[in-house]
Design a protein around this motif. Sequence first.
Motif, PDB file in Angstrom:
ATOM      1  N   GLY A  64      20.562  42.048 -31.483  1.00  0.00           N
ATOM      2  CA  GLY A  64      19.388  40.912 -31.612  1.00  0.00           C
ATOM      3  C   GLY A  64      19.922  39.652 -31.205  1.00  0.00           C
ATOM      4  N   PRO A  65      18.875  38.810 -31.453  1.00  0.00           N
ATOM      5  CA  PRO A  65      19.128  37.383 -30.818  1.00  0.00           C
ATOM      6  C   PRO A  65      19.864  36.570 -32.113  1.00  0.00           C
ATOM      7  CG  PRO A  65      17.071  37.387 -31.758  1.00  0.00           C
ATOM      8  CD  PRO A  65      17.717  38.425 -31.976  1.00  0.00           C
ATOM      9  N   PRO A  66      20.518  35.354 -31.589  1.00  0.00           N
ATOM     10  CA  PRO A  66      21.115  34.624 -32.580  1.00  0.00           C
ATOM     11  C   PRO A  66      20.258  33.785 -33.623  1.00  0.00           C
ATOM     12  CG  PRO A  66      21.217  33.427 -30.473  1.00  0.00           C
ATOM     13  CD  PRO A  66      20.491  34.669 -30.150  1.00  0.00           C
ATOM     14  N   LEU A  67      20.501  33.453 -34.933  1.00  0.00           N
ATOM     15  CA  LEU A  67      19.564  33.043 -35.572  1.00  0.00           C
ATOM     16  C   LEU A  67      18.804  31.493 -35.274  1.00  0.00           C
ATOM     17  CD1 LEU A  67      21.211  34.829 -37.559  1.00  0.00           C
ATOM     18  CD2 LEU A  67      19.992  33.522 -39.168  1.00  0.00           C
ATOM     19  N   ALA A  68      17.605  31.609 -35.106  1.00  0.00           N
ATOM     20  CA  ALA A  68      16.947  30.346 -34.833  1.00  0.00           C
ATOM     21  C   ALA A  68      17.109  29.269 -35.561  1.00  0.00           C
ATOM     22  CB  ALA A  68      15.500  30.620 -34.730  1.00  0.00           C
ATOM     23  N   PRO A  69      17.125  28.074 -35.129  1.00  0.00           N
ATOM     24  CA  PRO A  69      16.437  27.478 -33.701  1.00  0.00           C
ATOM     25  C   PRO A  69      17.897  27.686 -32.618  1.00  0.00           C
ATOM     26  CG  PRO A  69      17.431  25.501 -35.070  1.00  0.00           C
ATOM     27  CD  PRO A  69      17.762  26.875 -36.055  1.00  0.00           C
ATOM     28  N   GLN A  70      18.918  28.326 -32.948  1.00  0.00           N
ATOM     29  CA  GLN A  70      19.551  28.723 -31.744  1.00  0.00           C
ATOM     30  C   GLN A  70      18.683  29.646 -30.727  1.00  0.00           C
ATOM     31  OE1 GLN A  70      23.969  30.062 -32.833  1.00  0.00           O
ATOM     32  NE2 GLN A  70      22.626  30.722 -34.467  1.00  0.00           N
ATOM     33  N   GLU A  71      18.827  29.537 -29.544  1.00  0.00           N
ATOM     34  CA  GLU A  71      17.984  30.234 -28.858  1.00  0.00           C
ATOM     35  C   GLU A  71      18.664  31.322 -28.052  1.00  0.00           C
ATOM     36  OE1 GLU A  71      14.851  27.606 -26.607  1.00  0.00           O
ATOM     37  OE2 GLU A  71      16.823  26.403 -26.460  1.00  0.00           O
ATOM     38  N   PRO A  72      18.045  32.289 -27.896  1.00  0.00           N
ATOM     39  CA  PRO A  72      18.590  33.651 -27.050  1.00  0.00           C
ATOM     40  C   PRO A  72      18.931  33.191 -25.459  1.00  0.00           C
ATOM     41  CG  PRO A  72      16.057  33.999 -27.190  1.00  0.00           C
ATOM     42  CD  PRO A  72      16.603  32.662 -28.197  1.00  0.00           C
ATOM     43  N   LEU A  73      19.432  34.145 -24.932  1.00  0.00           N
ATOM     44  CA  LEU A  73      19.896  33.733 -23.539  1.00  0.00           C
ATOM     45  C   LEU A  73      18.490  33.920 -22.940  1.00  0.00           C
ATOM     46  CD1 LEU A  73      22.988  35.704 -22.410  1.00  0.00           C
ATOM     47  CD2 LEU A  73      22.831  33.137 -23.247  1.00  0.00           C
ATOM     48  N   THR A  74      18.214  33.088 -21.631  1.00  0.00           N
ATOM     49  CA  THR A  74      17.293  33.030 -20.719  1.00  0.00           C
ATOM     50  C   THR A  74      17.460  34.357 -19.755  1.00  0.00           C
ATOM     51  OG1 THR A  74      18.316  31.721 -19.137  1.00  0.00           O
ATOM     52  CG2 THR A  74      16.917  30.483 -20.652  1.00  0.00           C
ATOM     53  N   ALA A  75      16.413  34.691 -19.016  1.00  0.00           N
ATOM     54  CA  ALA A  75      16.554  36.117 -18.212  1.00  0.00           C
ATOM     55  C   ALA A  75      17.573  35.592 -17.132  1.00  0.00           C
ATOM     56  CB  ALA A  75      15.123  35.947 -17.611  1.00  0.00           C
ATOM     57  N   GLU A  76      17.758  34.436 -16.681  1.00  0.00           N
ATOM     58  CA  GLU A  76      18.357  33.843 -15.492  1.00  0.00           C
ATOM     59  C   GLU A  76      20.016  33.915 -16.264  1.00  0.00           C
ATOM     60  OE1 GLU A  76      19.520  30.092 -12.743  1.00  0.00           O
ATOM     61  OE2 GLU A  76      17.945  29.765 -14.610  1.00  0.00           O
ATOM     62  N   SER A  77      20.199  33.443 -17.580  1.00  0.00           N
ATOM     63  CA  SER A  77      21.482  33.513 -17.955  1.00  0.00           C
ATOM     64  C   SER A  77      21.840  35.148 -18.272  1.00  0.00           C
ATOM     65  CB  SER A  77      21.670  32.604 -18.996  1.00  0.00           C
ATOM     66  OG  SER A  77      20.666  32.719 -19.825  1.00  0.00           O
ATOM     67  N   VAL A  78      20.955  35.771 -18.641  1.00  0.00           N
ATOM     68  CA  VAL A  78      21.367  37.164 -18.830  1.00  0.00           C
ATOM     69  C   VAL A  78      22.184  38.100 -17.806  1.00  0.00           C
ATOM     70  CG1 VAL A  78      20.293  39.569 -19.241  1.00  0.00           C
ATOM     71  CG2 VAL A  78      19.584  37.414 -20.875  1.00  0.00           C
ATOM     72  N   GLU A  79      21.134  37.411 -16.460  1.00  0.00           N
ATOM     73  CA  GLU A  79      21.860  37.951 -15.321  1.00  0.00           C
ATOM     74  C   GLU A  79      23.320  37.564 -14.973  1.00  0.00           C
ATOM     75  OE1 GLU A  79      20.668  40.591 -13.518  1.00  0.00           O
ATOM     76  OE2 GLU A  79      19.369  40.437 -15.378  1.00  0.00           O
ATOM     77  N   GLU A  80      23.647  36.309 -15.314  1.00  0.00           N
ATOM     78  CA  GLU A  80      24.933  35.677 -15.332  1.00  0.00           C
ATOM     79  C   GLU A  80      25.808  36.393 -15.844  1.00  0.00           C
ATOM     80  OE1 GLU A  80      24.988  31.529 -15.429  1.00  0.00           O
ATOM     81  OE2 GLU A  80      26.965  31.385 -15.136  1.00  0.00           O
ATOM     82  N   VAL A  81      25.476  36.780 -17.241  1.00  0.00           N
ATOM     83  CA  VAL A  81      26.330  37.575 -17.970  1.00  0.00           C
ATOM     84  C   VAL A  81      26.501  38.810 -17.775  1.00  0.00           C
ATOM     85  CG1 VAL A  81      26.596  38.636 -20.491  1.00  0.00           C
ATOM     86  CG2 VAL A  81      25.745  36.133 -20.350  1.00  0.00           C
ATOM     87  N   ARG A  82      25.361  39.721 -17.034  1.00  0.00           N
ATOM     88  CA  ARG A  82      25.643  40.895 -16.558  1.00  0.00           C
ATOM     89  C   ARG A  82      26.449  41.042 -15.332  1.00  0.00           C
ATOM     90  NH1 ARG A  82      21.692  44.951 -16.619  1.00  0.00           N
ATOM     91  NH2 ARG A  82      19.982  43.423 -16.779  1.00  0.00           N
ATOM     92  N   ARG A  83      26.475  39.993 -14.488  1.00  0.00           N
ATOM     93  CA  ARG A  83      27.570  39.866 -13.214  1.00  0.00           C
ATOM     94  C   ARG A  83      28.950  39.702 -13.946  1.00  0.00           C
ATOM     95  NH1 ARG A  83      23.082  37.015 -11.247  1.00  0.00           N
ATOM     96  NH2 ARG A  83      24.210  34.996 -11.533  1.00  0.00           N
TER      97      ARG A  83
END
Lengths: 298, 298, 298, 298
Positions: free
Chosen positions: D271-290
């Motif tokens: 799951g995501p971090p606790l709000a108001p921390q924000e989950p990764l954006t789609a773009e940063s997910v791709e950066e983590v994937r790479r």
Amino acid sequence: MPRMAQTGFHGVFPYVVSPLYPSGEVNAPVLARLCGDLIKAGVHGLTPLGSTGEFAYLNWQQRRRLVEVVLEAANGRVPVVAGVASTTIVDAVFQARELERLGCSGILAILEAYFPVTDEGVFAYFKAIAEAVSLPVVLYTNPNFQRSDLSLPVIERLSRIPNVKYIKDASFNTGRLLSIINRVQGRMQVFAASSHIPACVMLIGGVGWMGGPACIAPRQSVELYELCRKGDWVAAMERQRPLWALNQAFAKYNLAACIKGGLELQGYEVGPPLAPQEPLTAESVEEVRRALQAIGAL
Amino acid sequence: MPRMAQTGFHGVFPYVVSPLYPSGEVNAPVLARLCGDLIKAGVHGLTPLGSTGEFAYLNWQQRRRLVEVVLEAANGRVPVVAGVASTTIVDAVFQARELERLGCSGILAILEAYFPVTDEGVFAYFKAIAEAVSLPVVLYTNPNFQRSDLSLPVIERLSRIPNVKYIKDASFNTGRLLSIINRVQGRMQVFAASSHIPACVMLIGGVGWMGGPACIAPRQSVELYELCRKGDWVAAMERQRPLWALNQAFAKYNLAACIKGGLELQGYEVGPPLAPQEPLTAESVEEVRRALQAIGAL
Amino acid sequence: MPRMAQTGFHGVFPYVVSPLYPSGEVNAPVLARLCGDLIKAGVHGLTPLGSTGEFAYLNWQQRRRLVEVVLEAANGRVPVVAGVASTTIVDAVFQARELERLGCSGILAILEAYFPVTDEGVFAYFKAIAEAVSLPVVLYTNPNFQRSDLSLPVIERLSRIPNVKYIKDASFNTGRLLSIINRVQGRMQVFAASSHIPACVMLIGGVGWMGGPACIAPRQSVELYELCRKGDWVAAMERQRPLWALNQAFAKYNLAACIKGGLELQGYEVGPPLAPQEPLTAESVEEVRRALQAIGAL
Amino acid sequence: MPRMAQTGFHGVFPYVVSPLYPSGEVNAPVLARLCGDLIKAGVHGLTPLGSTGEFAYLNWQQRRRLVEVVLEAANGRVPVVAGVASTTIVDAVFQARELERLGCSGILAILEAYFPVTDEGVFAYFKAIAEAVSLPVVLYTNPNFQRSDLSLPVIERLSRIPNVKYIKDASFNTGRLLSIINRVQGRMQVFAASSHIPACVMLIGGVGWMGGPACIAPRQSVELYELCRKGDWVAAMERQRPLWALNQAFAKYNLAACIKGGLELQGYEVGPPLAPQEPLTAESVEEVRRALQAIGAL
């Protein structure tokens, strides 16, 4: 870890102090003797007008004279990489050209600032220096004492300028050095500073270090460098630990005051740092004395 | 609030910008015209070589020439309080003496630093300047852009030197100004800076303000000052609010770029700030234009 | 300056301290007596669980009990605006709803953070609190002690939520308050904090102040407020100056320790701040004693 | 460099994330599976309630349950060193005793603060935790995200408490770690953090590292550790470089969001971090994937 080719600048470059007479004139005999002794101790280059060289406290006449004396003393035996520091491009370009004309082997390029500088401004400053000379340029950044810093994207852009070949980062953030190394992919080499553990920077791929402490512990610094070069990390750490204790003793005080104070103990009459910088107190002189004795430098 | 006697420096002192030709020479005609217009608008003094005057980017020849032009333009109509700024005592004393010789009415004393300065060093620096001249001295401190700051104990010690008569504090901390006023007990008067709300500083006992924005809104600044002097705080706040909006527009950018950009819009060809400082973008020029129009300064 | 309508929160809201028995239980008699005395001294509201109320050191059971005691002591005579502080939205919403259920008149909303929070996260946090209750919400920001800050754009966005009606900014930057006032155009009112000069904030359009010092100087604070309200700025500054000296005495120490220490001198057995916060030393007790005597609060 | 005896905590301790259901309850099955897989990958211990474990965002019920699940999953195969974090001594002592009672092998002791804490207060806090349990204590300090720091003199004093055996310093200042090692003379061992280059910390005498990235690259981390242990620094640096690139990718974002996002890509529904921390954006997910693909962790 691939061994770097030893064709460029590498090894130990002491930040040579700036001994002045009370009149403000350069004390050439003391400076020449110090440079000669550093070279005999095996240092790989000399760097006048670094932070410990009090560039920020000297006028251009003093700066030029200091470089002339160092060049004459080095007499081609080791490269002399002298500091250029200004708030304006026009002045920095002037200084760089003069240093090239005097016979320096490289430029240590320092950006001073009053108002914050944008990344574009930082890039423009260092690019102008590099293009003004044919010498190799060492980028310098010290976020602790300066109003500007070099971001990773700017460092990467600068690394694509042919004669921008080195960077010396005087932050406390050793990880940043590995990030730089990862990012510039060999286009630029990294020198450590007094704020980093030299053995660590050598381990991650650095090519040496520039700094004030090498002025008062040149032999010990060169031995440490050679052990790192050989990859004998166990022996290197045995040398590194007491040398780091010396650095720590200095971190508490004005760095120029410490190195000048230490050199005085070693018999070089380099005088105090320029006022309103204060010389070491009697108590801190004793602390420096003990630190030097502990590494066999006194 | 007791009204201060208006015998010393008081009121609005614009930080005069430094217009240069591309060659680096001072553009005397533009500077003289600006100074004349500021005096006609009612300013109480002129301050060349403040932060907005880009002291940190100019060499001594440029600095001296700028002061000469301002003095000649002022022609004794208002006091000229010029900036002295250096990292060393010896250079600061030289500058201060030269400015006195040129005919300045006061010194704005600025300490630049690379390595941190101890309280003793800070005291020694400002004391040396004060003792080198017979002019009144304005202490300047800007913790946002400088590597040194003036602590309250040092300010109190300096306030006991006879000709250290004023302080201009460019922090954002207005409460610190009241702490200073409480502490120096009338031995020293306080000027506000662009980072403070002038009406607030007048309310707590300040005698005026020095800053860049007064260069482009001199008439509005003087009106605000007069309303504060009269104690008409309701009217003063009506002037203060739009003037503060102007300040805010500037806080986003390099201050010298903003004031120079605003003056260009007003028809003074002062040119851009010295590189690598960047001139305003087209977009920010429009923002400055709107801010000036909103206060009737364009 | 248009006089604000006095229909909403305004005036002096002391940050009520949190007296605990060594067991950790709330010392209700002392707290109730303090609240009663503050109301008799004329304060316009009470704020439990502000910074001086040590919200960051208390668990929810303690926080709830403190609010209950304050509400009972106030008994509807003045509004009680209690603090909500958390790192998570879910917990903050829980706290806010509970405080509304207990009978509070308003919420002082505080964002705690460990990792930095984006502007979107900051907005989401405060918006969630506001939407969870029907009470007026006071935004709180203290860049000196917190890992997050409220940017001007976020403040403007939040000012458009109907029950987000106030902001208390505990920075040292008074100019920022005028920027906020200029920007929110009456949708939100501004309270000063201990770090600002209350008279200055009143001058620029503030509606009062919230802070710890009002706990030990309630009568003097209310008098200052009334003079500001009347626009009698000369008399206001006469009161302001010695009150500011009190603030300055406190700025050197832990604020909760100072206010609790001062209240002990005044005969309220509120005990020390929670460990590892340290109580005042004997020497600083004397400094607080002198500061209180100087304003007639002891 | 003398090899440390491997009798105490050493090696790779991932900061286990805290997977919660939307209700706020701990997702035990996912957490247990993650812990099991980390142990199979060879990690030397598990650390719930570190910074990446979002300790600052969880209440005590959640914290206790998370530790219970990790302990059960570990089942004695590796030591579990759980985080204690509070602003008060009384609460920290409570947490530490509970964690000992649950069966933890050690305590990671974290001081949270709102007002600044004196050196005496810092010492008192950690001393109280150490004396409350018989477990080994790891001091934790993170000047980047916390309002307090551990000075060298306090660290030295704490190192003389028998069960204060380790320190994990999450500054960027690797030289500080060598200063600590020099100073505590073997009484305390040093763990690196994500902000340090693990190979460098191992070189200077560290015993391992604790951090979030080891959660998503456990096998690669263990391999790096083993190479460092063997003194095969050339091979170690070959592993270190791409792992550091992973760290760098994470340094741009909220660390909990990155590690949780990376684990989601690896098939753990944390799951995501606790709000108001924000989950990764789609773009940063791709950066983590790479970044994960580049090191063979996806």
